[in-house]
Motif scaffolding. Structure first.
Motif, PDB file in Angstrom:
ATOM      1  N   LYS A  29      78.721 -24.675 -34.957  1.00 57.45           N
ATOM      2  CA  LYS A  29      79.830 -24.139 -35.733  1.00 57.45           C
ATOM      3  C   LYS A  29      79.754 -24.708 -37.148  1.00 57.45           C
ATOM      4  CE  LYS A  29      84.847 -23.752 -35.535  1.00 57.45           C
ATOM      5  NZ  LYS A  29      86.048 -24.137 -34.804  1.00 57.45           N
ATOM      6  N   PHE A  33      82.674 -20.609 -38.633  1.00 60.33           N
ATOM      7  CA  PHE A  33      81.746 -19.560 -38.245  1.00 60.33           C
ATOM      8  C   PHE A  33      80.905 -20.088 -37.084  1.00 60.33           C
ATOM      9  CE2 PHE A  33      82.523 -19.108 -42.771  1.00 60.33           C
ATOM     10  CZ  PHE A  33      82.750 -17.757 -42.927  1.00 60.33           C
ATOM     11  N   VAL A  49      75.523  -9.714 -36.453  1.00 63.17           N
ATOM     12  CA  VAL A  49      76.930 -10.087 -36.592  1.00 63.17           C
ATOM     13  C   VAL A  49      77.687  -9.470 -35.431  1.00 63.17           C
ATOM     14  CG1 VAL A  49      78.987 -10.017 -38.032  1.00 63.17           C
ATOM     15  CG2 VAL A  49      76.774 -10.009 -39.099  1.00 63.17           C
ATOM     16  N   MET A  68      79.290 -10.719 -44.125  1.00 61.51           N
ATOM     17  CA  MET A  68      78.284 -11.597 -43.523  1.00 61.51           C
ATOM     18  C   MET A  68      76.869 -11.059 -43.719  1.00 61.51           C
ATOM     19  SD  MET A  68      79.923 -14.187 -42.627  1.00 61.51           S
ATOM     20  CE  MET A  68      78.517 -15.037 -41.953  1.00 61.51           C
ATOM     21  N   VAL A  87      75.770 -14.573 -36.011  1.00 60.14           N
ATOM     22  CA  VAL A  87      77.065 -15.172 -36.320  1.00 60.14           C
ATOM     23  C   VAL A  87      78.090 -14.347 -35.572  1.00 60.14           C
ATOM     24  CG1 VAL A  87      77.374 -13.859 -38.459  1.00 60.14           C
ATOM     25  CG2 VAL A  87      78.646 -15.952 -38.121  1.00 60.14           C
ATOM     26  N   PHE A  89      82.344 -14.010 -34.164  1.00 55.96           N
ATOM     27  CA  PHE A  89      83.753 -14.355 -34.296  1.00 55.96           C
ATOM     28  C   PHE A  89      84.450 -13.934 -33.016  1.00 55.96           C
ATOM     29  CE2 PHE A  89      82.100 -13.621 -38.473  1.00 55.96           C
ATOM     30  CZ  PHE A  89      82.676 -14.599 -39.247  1.00 55.96           C
ATOM     31  N   PRO A  93      89.674 -15.549 -37.978  1.00 53.32           N
ATOM     32  CA  PRO A  93      89.383 -16.741 -38.776  1.00 53.32           C
ATOM     33  C   PRO A  93      90.661 -17.336 -39.371  1.00 53.32           C
ATOM     34  CG  PRO A  93      88.016 -14.898 -39.449  1.00 53.32           C
ATOM     35  CD  PRO A  93      89.011 -14.374 -38.482  1.00 53.32           C
ATOM     36  N   ILE A  97      87.912 -14.536 -45.358  1.00 48.57           N
ATOM     37  CA  ILE A  97      86.470 -14.625 -45.545  1.00 48.57           C
ATOM     38  C   ILE A  97      86.093 -13.914 -46.835  1.00 48.57           C
ATOM     39  CG2 ILE A  97      84.238 -13.962 -44.604  1.00 48.57           C
ATOM     40  CD1 ILE A  97      85.437 -14.266 -41.858  1.00 48.57           C
ATOM     41  N   ALA A 102      81.167 -17.111 -47.154  1.00 48.08           N
ATOM     42  CA  ALA A 102      80.167 -16.628 -46.203  1.00 48.08           C
ATOM     43  C   ALA A 102      78.765 -17.072 -46.627  1.00 48.08           C
ATOM     44  CB  ALA A 102      80.230 -15.107 -46.096  1.00 48.08           C
ATOM     45  N   ALA A 105      78.386 -20.711 -45.788  1.00 54.00           N
ATOM     46  CA  ALA A 105      78.214 -20.925 -44.349  1.00 54.00           C
ATOM     47  C   ALA A 105      76.789 -20.589 -43.910  1.00 54.00           C
ATOM     48  CB  ALA A 105      79.224 -20.086 -43.568  1.00 54.00           C
TER      49      ALA A 105
END
Length: 119
Positions: A29, A33, A49, A68, A87, A89, A93, A97, A102, A105
């Motif tokens: 993590k 993310f 994604v 992303m 990635v 979710f 979040p 974002i 992003a 990350a």
């Protein structure tokens, strides 16, 4: 002009490849993310994604996916090895974002990967 595209060759789409990524990849993590990365021998790094319906409405989920993918596309030239990166979710979040967060990350995930390789 071609460096600004996100072609199908950069996407992970086959069920067997996704299963392999999640079974053998390193999960961690970064800034809220969830990443899963698996080193490959391919020419280019590829990206996936996954956004759960619990995150929000379809426009919200599509926005996250678009941001992303763009972050990965902008950062991919900085990576030294090729890998498959996912990635995902599962929940909404905690923060909004943006492209900047992003990109950071994805960059941190790449650094996490290179740190694991050097050990």
């Amino acid at each position: 002009m071609s460096r600004y595209l996100f072609p199908k060759e950069l996407r992970i789409a086959k069920k067997a490849e996704i299963k392999n990524l999640f079974n053998q990849g390193v999960k961690f993590k970064v800034d809220g993310f969830f990443f899963c990365i698996y080193i490959t021998n391919e020419k280019q790094s590829r990206f996936l994604v996954s956004v759960s319906k619990r995150v929000g409405s379809a426009p919200q989920r599509n926005y996250i996916k678009r941001i992303m993918r763009e972050a990965f596309r902008l950062q991919q030239e900085q990576f030294t090895c090729s890998f498959d990166m996912a990635v995902f979710f599962k929940k909404k979040p905690y923060h909004t974002i943006t492209l900047h967060c992003a990109k950071e990350a994805v960059k941190k995930a790449g650094l996490h990967l290179t740190k694991d390789l050097s050990l």
